[in-house]
Design a protein around this motif. Structure first.
Motif, PDB file in Angstrom:
ATOM      1  N   VAL A  15      18.717   0.177  -0.801  1.00  0.00           N
ATOM      2  CA  VAL A  15      18.596  -1.180  -0.251  1.00  0.00           C
ATOM      3  C   VAL A  15      17.246  -1.781  -0.616  1.00  0.00           C
ATOM      4  CG1 VAL A  15      18.541  -2.545   1.881  1.00  0.00           C
ATOM      5  CG2 VAL A  15      20.116  -0.600   1.673  1.00  0.00           C
ATOM      6  N   THR A  16      16.184  -0.985  -0.451  1.00  0.00           N
ATOM      7  CA  THR A  16      14.832  -1.513  -0.625  1.00  0.00           C
ATOM      8  C   THR A  16      14.376  -1.554  -2.081  1.00  0.00           C
ATOM      9  OG1 THR A  16      13.809   0.673  -0.404  1.00  0.00           O
ATOM     10  CG2 THR A  16      14.201  -0.583   1.630  1.00  0.00           C
ATOM     11  N   GLY A  17      14.978  -0.702  -2.915  1.00  0.00           N
ATOM     12  CA  GLY A  17      14.510  -0.596  -4.292  1.00  0.00           C
ATOM     13  C   GLY A  17      13.169   0.097  -4.407  1.00  0.00           C
ATOM     14  N   ASP A  18      12.775   0.844  -3.378  1.00  0.00           N
ATOM     15  CA  ASP A  18      11.460   1.483  -3.333  1.00  0.00           C
ATOM     16  C   ASP A  18      11.455   2.747  -4.201  1.00  0.00           C
ATOM     17  OD1 ASP A  18       9.034   2.649  -2.699  1.00  0.00           O
ATOM     18  OD2 ASP A  18       9.172   2.219  -0.556  1.00  0.00           O
ATOM     19  N   VAL A  19      11.141   2.576  -5.451  1.00  0.00           N
ATOM     20  CA  VAL A  19      11.124   3.672  -6.419  1.00  0.00           C
ATOM     21  C   VAL A  19      10.075   4.715  -6.051  1.00  0.00           C
ATOM     22  CG1 VAL A  19      10.537   4.223  -8.814  1.00  0.00           C
ATOM     23  CG2 VAL A  19      12.081   2.322  -8.315  1.00  0.00           C
ATOM     24  N   ALA A  20       8.921   4.264  -5.572  1.00  0.00           N
ATOM     25  CA  ALA A  20       7.842   5.196  -5.200  1.00  0.00           C
ATOM     26  C   ALA A  20       8.295   6.117  -4.072  1.00  0.00           C
ATOM     27  CB  ALA A  20       6.592   4.420  -4.798  1.00  0.00           C
ATOM     28  N   LYS A  21       9.007   5.577  -3.103  1.00  0.00           N
ATOM     29  CA  LYS A  21       9.499   6.389  -1.992  1.00  0.00           C
ATOM     30  C   LYS A  21      10.520   7.413  -2.482  1.00  0.00           C
ATOM     31  CE  LYS A  21       8.836   6.415   1.782  1.00  0.00           C
ATOM     32  NZ  LYS A  21       8.005   7.321   2.631  1.00  0.00           N
ATOM     33  N   ALA A  22      11.425   6.988  -3.372  1.00  0.00           N
ATOM     34  CA  ALA A  22      12.411   7.914  -3.923  1.00  0.00           C
ATOM     35  C   ALA A  22      11.719   9.065  -4.654  1.00  0.00           C
ATOM     36  CB  ALA A  22      13.371   7.177  -4.851  1.00  0.00           C
ATOM     37  N   LYS A  23      10.727   8.744  -5.471  1.00  0.00           N
ATOM     38  CA  LYS A  23       9.995   9.773  -6.216  1.00  0.00           C
ATOM     39  C   LYS A  23       9.279  10.728  -5.271  1.00  0.00           C
ATOM     40  CE  LYS A  23       9.172   7.238 -10.522  1.00  0.00           C
ATOM     41  NZ  LYS A  23       8.147   6.611 -11.390  1.00  0.00           N
ATOM     42  N   GLU A  24       8.741  10.190  -4.179  1.00  0.00           N
ATOM     43  CA  GLU A  24       8.023  11.000  -3.198  1.00  0.00           C
ATOM     44  C   GLU A  24       8.947  12.006  -2.506  1.00  0.00           C
ATOM     45  OE1 GLU A  24       6.543  10.157   1.319  1.00  0.00           O
ATOM     46  OE2 GLU A  24       6.106   8.596  -0.170  1.00  0.00           O
ATOM     47  N   LEU A  25      10.196  11.600  -2.272  1.00  0.00           N
ATOM     48  CA  LEU A  25      11.139  12.418  -1.504  1.00  0.00           C
ATOM     49  C   LEU A  25      11.854  13.466  -2.353  1.00  0.00           C
ATOM     50  CD1 LEU A  25      12.699   9.537   0.600  1.00  0.00           C
ATOM     51  CD2 LEU A  25      11.278  11.389   1.501  1.00  0.00           C
ATOM     52  N   LEU A  26      11.995  13.207  -3.653  1.00  0.00           N
ATOM     53  CA  LEU A  26      12.824  14.046  -4.519  1.00  0.00           C
ATOM     54  C   LEU A  26      12.036  15.147  -5.210  1.00  0.00           C
ATOM     55  CD1 LEU A  26      14.904  11.222  -6.218  1.00  0.00           C
ATOM     56  CD2 LEU A  26      15.851  12.979  -4.710  1.00  0.00           C
ATOM     57  N   ALA A  27      12.642  16.320  -5.322  1.00  0.00           N
ATOM     58  CA  ALA A  27      12.117  17.365  -6.198  1.00  0.00           C
ATOM     59  C   ALA A  27      12.339  16.939  -7.646  1.00  0.00           C
ATOM     60  CB  ALA A  27      12.816  18.687  -5.918  1.00  0.00           C
ATOM     61  N   GLU A  28      11.433  17.323  -8.521  1.00  0.00           N
ATOM     62  CA  GLU A  28      11.525  16.910  -9.926  1.00  0.00           C
ATOM     63  C   GLU A  28      12.818  17.395 -10.569  1.00  0.00           C
ATOM     64  OE1 GLU A  28      10.468  14.610 -12.929  1.00  0.00           O
ATOM     65  OE2 GLU A  28       9.241  14.820 -11.130  1.00  0.00           O
ATOM     66  N   PHE A  94      17.186  20.783   1.022  1.00  0.00           N
ATOM     67  CA  PHE A  94      15.733  20.664   0.912  1.00  0.00           C
ATOM     68  C   PHE A  94      15.132  21.973   0.424  1.00  0.00           C
ATOM     69  CE2 PHE A  94      16.982  17.199   3.487  1.00  0.00           C
ATOM     70  CZ  PHE A  94      16.012  16.225   3.370  1.00  0.00           C
ATOM     71  N   ASP A  95      14.126  21.863  -0.434  1.00  0.00           N
ATOM     72  CA  ASP A  95      13.461  23.076  -0.925  1.00  0.00           C
ATOM     73  C   ASP A  95      12.343  23.495   0.031  1.00  0.00           C
ATOM     74  OD1 ASP A  95      11.226  21.485  -1.475  1.00  0.00           O
ATOM     75  OD2 ASP A  95      11.600  21.398  -3.632  1.00  0.00           O
ATOM     76  N   SER A  96      11.636  24.547  -0.322  1.00  0.00           N
ATOM     77  CA  SER A  96      10.608  25.113   0.563  1.00  0.00           C
ATOM     78  C   SER A  96       9.422  24.177   0.767  1.00  0.00           C
ATOM     79  CB  SER A  96      10.111  26.454   0.001  1.00  0.00           C
ATOM     80  OG  SER A  96       9.572  26.274  -1.306  1.00  0.00           O
ATOM     81  N   GLU A  97       9.282  23.184  -0.112  1.00  0.00           N
ATOM     82  CA  GLU A  97       8.200  22.210   0.010  1.00  0.00           C
ATOM     83  C   GLU A  97       8.636  20.946   0.750  1.00  0.00           C
ATOM     84  OE1 GLU A  97       6.787  21.518  -3.926  1.00  0.00           O
ATOM     85  OE2 GLU A  97       5.969  23.542  -4.163  1.00  0.00           O
ATOM     86  N   GLY A  98       9.872  20.953   1.245  1.00  0.00           N
ATOM     87  CA  GLY A  98      10.366  19.796   1.984  1.00  0.00           C
ATOM     88  C   GLY A  98      10.850  18.657   1.111  1.00  0.00           C
ATOM     89  N   LYS A  99      11.059  18.939  -0.173  1.00  0.00           N
ATOM     90  CA  LYS A  99      11.595  17.930  -1.086  1.00  0.00           C
ATOM     91  C   LYS A  99      13.124  18.031  -1.147  1.00  0.00           C
ATOM     92  CE  LYS A  99       7.541  16.493  -2.785  1.00  0.00           C
ATOM     93  NZ  LYS A  99       7.061  15.097  -2.669  1.00  0.00           N
ATOM     94  N   ILE A 100      13.773  16.903  -1.424  1.00  0.00           N
ATOM     95  CA  ILE A 100      15.228  16.891  -1.569  1.00  0.00           C
ATOM     96  C   ILE A 100      15.575  17.439  -2.939  1.00  0.00           C
ATOM     97  CG2 ILE A 100      17.289  15.441  -1.650  1.00  0.00           C
ATOM     98  CD1 ILE A 100      15.840  13.559   0.326  1.00  0.00           C
ATOM     99  N   ALA A 101      16.248  18.590  -2.960  1.00  0.00           N
ATOM    100  CA  ALA A 101      16.427  19.345  -4.202  1.00  0.00           C
ATOM    101  C   ALA A 101      17.848  19.308  -4.739  1.00  0.00           C
ATOM    102  CB  ALA A 101      16.015  20.798  -3.980  1.00  0.00           C
ATOM    103  N   GLU A 102      18.830  18.948  -3.901  1.00  0.00           N
ATOM    104  CA  GLU A 102      20.220  19.011  -4.356  1.00  0.00           C
ATOM    105  C   GLU A 102      21.076  18.087  -3.492  1.00  0.00           C
ATOM    106  OE1 GLU A 102      23.171  22.587  -5.985  1.00  0.00           O
ATOM    107  OE2 GLU A 102      21.456  23.051  -4.698  1.00  0.00           O
ATOM    108  N   HIS A 103      22.143  17.552  -4.093  1.00  0.00           N
ATOM    109  CA  HIS A 103      22.983  16.576  -3.396  1.00  0.00           C
ATOM    110  C   HIS A 103      24.449  16.737  -3.782  1.00  0.00           C
ATOM    111  CE1 HIS A 103      24.996  12.488  -3.504  1.00  0.00           C
ATOM    112  NE2 HIS A 103      24.714  12.625  -2.221  1.00  0.00           N
TER     113      HIS A 103
END
Length: 256
Positions: A15-28, A94-103
């Motif tokens: 909704v927001t288009g907040d790319v920075a937030k998405a990058k912050e939440l996701l595992a690489e 979520f991975d051990s670092e609290g990042k979203i790792a799989e969906h």
């Protein structure tokens, strides 16, 4: 932020288009099981960017949110860039670092109320803080005995008489409604088969079962959310999605 809050924040980036937030939440090395999208964090960010540029704004309405160990599971109504409302179940690991790792997810178009007047998303919202392991056990056994057909004679033991609230778009309330629907399918020569269950995620009195099978001979992913009350199956929501031909997949991670 809790993992549940992170998962809700991630879907809100549509909704927001907040790319920075998405990058912050996701595992690489984010793993995507929605077969219409590429895998990896950059592919997700690309989808956020695309939706932000679309002429019609995307809407996201979360209905229910649950957490079980390293996974969060959500029931949400999406309308991606004005293409029409879809009801979805999402699972995020979520991975051990609290990042979203799989969906993983299942989606279906929003439909009219079913024969008993229930929608795909209405019904009980409040989660009871009961033993989730007991909920998981009841739902796991029901899915095996009844849906996978391992002990079909146990069907009635999972219900309190005919008390059963049904949110499937085609089926009325009660065991009587379920029986009538299955009989109608049989008359059309359509079989609903569950072959394998991958997850049974539980939180309080709710549990989500993720299974693979066929519907009318078509490979199908089944997501079934159950509410358990006094040791019995009391309410049910579901999404069935046909699994796309592998030649069309945008990633090779598979549906499950």
């Amino acid at each position: 932020m809790t993992n549940k809050e992170k998962a809700l924040a991630l879907i809100n980036t549509f909704v927001t288009g907040d790319v920075a937030k998405a990058k912050e939440l996701l595992a690489e090395d984010y793993i995507q099981h929605n077969l219409a999208y590429g895998t990896g964090a950059e592919a997700f960010v690309g989808a956020v960017t695309y939706l932000a540029s679309a002429p019609v704004k995307t809407t996201v309405e979360n209905i229910r949110a649950f957490e079980d160990g390293d996974k969060v599971f959500l029931q949400t109504v999406y309308n991606f860039a004005g293409t029409g409302e879809q009801v979805a179940f999402d699972i995020f690991r979520f991975d051990s670092e609290g990042k979203i790792a799989e969906h993983w997810d299942n989606l279906a178009p929003k439909a009219e109320p079913n024969p008993s007047g229930h929608t795909q998303t209405d019904g009980t919202l409040e989660k009871k803080n009961v033993d989730k392991e007991e909920t998981r056990k009841i739902v796991s056994e029901f899915v095996g005995d009844v849906l996978r057909g391992e002990n079909p004679d146990k069907l009635t033991s999972y219900f309190d008489g005919d008390k059963y609230i049904q949110h499937n778009i085609s089926i009325a309330d009660g065991l009587s409604g379920l029986g009538a629907a299955l009989e109608a399918l049989a008359k059309q020569g359509i079989q609903m088969i569950y072959n394998k269950t991958y997850f049974v995620l539980a939180d309080g009195d709710f549990a989500l079962a993720v299974s693979e099978g066929t519907f009318g001979g078509v490979l199908t992913s089944y997501y079934d959310l159950f509410r358990v009350e006094n040791g019995k199956i009391a309410e049910h929501w579901d999404i069935m999605e046909s699994i796309a031909d592998e030649a069309t997949w945008q990633n090779k991670n598979g549906k499950f």
